[in-house]
Motif scaffolding. Structure first.
Motif, PDB file in Angstrom:
ATOM      1  N   PHE A  78     -47.241 -72.949  35.417  1.00 36.37           N
ATOM      2  CA  PHE A  78     -47.421 -71.695  35.698  1.00 36.37           C
ATOM      3  C   PHE A  78     -46.326 -70.875  35.012  1.00 36.37           C
ATOM      4  O   PHE A  78     -45.297 -71.119  35.018  1.00 36.37           O
ATOM      5  CB  PHE A  78     -47.183 -71.458  37.431  1.00 36.37           C
ATOM      6  N   ASN A  79     -46.863 -69.651  34.957  1.00 29.68           N
ATOM      7  CA  ASN A  79     -46.005 -68.438  34.636  1.00 29.68           C
ATOM      8  C   ASN A  79     -46.181 -67.368  35.630  1.00 29.68           C
ATOM      9  O   ASN A  79     -47.320 -66.540  35.575  1.00 29.68           O
ATOM     10  CB  ASN A  79     -46.195 -67.841  33.204  1.00 29.68           C
ATOM     11  N   ILE A  80     -45.424 -66.888  36.532  1.00 32.52           N
ATOM     12  CA  ILE A  80     -45.783 -66.164  37.676  1.00 32.52           C
ATOM     13  C   ILE A  80     -44.595 -64.725  37.343  1.00 32.52           C
ATOM     14  O   ILE A  80     -43.507 -64.996  37.184  1.00 32.52           O
ATOM     15  CB  ILE A  80     -45.317 -66.689  39.149  1.00 32.52           C
ATOM     16  N   PRO A  81     -45.123 -63.730  37.501  1.00 28.96           N
ATOM     17  CA  PRO A  81     -44.683 -62.487  36.949  1.00 28.96           C
ATOM     18  C   PRO A  81     -43.689 -62.351  38.252  1.00 28.96           C
ATOM     19  O   PRO A  81     -43.877 -62.610  39.448  1.00 28.96           O
ATOM     20  CB  PRO A  81     -45.148 -61.265  36.851  1.00 28.96           C
TER      21      PRO A  81
ATOM     22  N   PHE B  18     -38.217 -75.884  36.059  1.00 24.74           N
ATOM     23  CA  PHE B  18     -38.298 -74.488  36.462  1.00 24.74           C
ATOM     24  C   PHE B  18     -37.350 -73.763  35.670  1.00 24.74           C
ATOM     25  O   PHE B  18     -36.223 -74.253  35.394  1.00 24.74           O
ATOM     26  CB  PHE B  18     -37.861 -74.500  38.001  1.00 24.74           C
ATOM     27  N   HIS B  19     -37.881 -72.483  35.166  1.00 21.70           N
ATOM     28  CA  HIS B  19     -37.014 -71.588  34.507  1.00 21.70           C
ATOM     29  C   HIS B  19     -37.107 -70.213  35.128  1.00 21.70           C
ATOM     30  O   HIS B  19     -38.141 -69.711  35.273  1.00 21.70           O
ATOM     31  CB  HIS B  19     -37.475 -71.528  33.049  1.00 21.70           C
TER      32      HIS B  19
ATOM     33  N   THR C  11     -41.190 -69.621  35.378  1.00 17.96           N
ATOM     34  CA  THR C  11     -41.925 -70.346  34.592  1.00 17.96           C
ATOM     35  C   THR C  11     -41.720 -71.952  34.925  1.00 17.96           C
ATOM     36  O   THR C  11     -40.663 -72.230  34.846  1.00 17.96           O
ATOM     37  CB  THR C  11     -41.772 -70.293  32.819  1.00 17.96           C
ATOM     38  N   PHE C  12     -42.758 -72.689  35.497  1.00 17.88           N
ATOM     39  CA  PHE C  12     -42.380 -74.059  36.029  1.00 17.88           C
ATOM     40  C   PHE C  12     -43.591 -74.803  36.033  1.00 17.88           C
ATOM     41  O   PHE C  12     -44.585 -74.330  35.630  1.00 17.88           O
ATOM     42  CB  PHE C  12     -42.194 -73.728  37.450  1.00 17.88           C
ATOM     43  N   THR C  13     -43.197 -76.056  35.995  1.00 22.20           N
ATOM     44  CA  THR C  13     -44.210 -77.283  35.886  1.00 22.20           C
ATOM     45  C   THR C  13     -43.927 -78.205  37.148  1.00 22.20           C
ATOM     46  O   THR C  13     -42.842 -78.326  37.527  1.00 22.20           O
ATOM     47  CB  THR C  13     -43.966 -78.081  34.640  1.00 22.20           C
TER      48      THR C  13
END
Length: 108
Positions: free
Chosen positions: A104-107, A87-88, A95-97
């Motif tokens: 996923f890349n969630i705004p 998780f970043h 941005t996370f796995t």
């Protein structure tokens, strides 16, 4: 005078510090919500950063309580509660796995 100063310091520390029960609740929340396993290490520093190492050696550095709350929401919505591998918290995105390898890349 010494007693008054010592009492003031003690009251200030007690007023600002979280109770043992509150910290235990946070620890359990992290264990089930983010790691989907046991937590190996959990610390909450004076600067507000939360460091988490899961039993499967996933590592998270969370900048504050608000980000931790968002992680809980994203885990439920995108990872179906299975936890994160990575998780970043980036400037404009999370941005996370997930544990199941979905990325996923969630705004924000």
């Amino acid at each position: 005078m010494y007693r008054f100063g010592l009492l003031a310091v003690c009251l200030a520390l007690v007023g600002c510090a979280k109770s043992v029960d509150q910290r235990a609740d946070e620890y359990l929340d992290v264990s089930y919500q983010l790691c989907a396993a046991n937590v190996k290490a959990y610390s909450h520093s004076d600067d507000g950063k939360i460091r988490i190492i899961c039993e499967d050696d996933s590592f998270f550095l969370v900048k504050d309580e608000k980000t931790l709350e968002m992680m809980h929401e994203l885990n439920g919505a995108y990872c179906t509660g299975q936890g994160f591998k990575v998780f970043h918290d980036r400037k404009s995105y999370y941005t996370f796995t997930c544990s199941n390898e979905r990325q996923f890349n969630i705004p924000k």
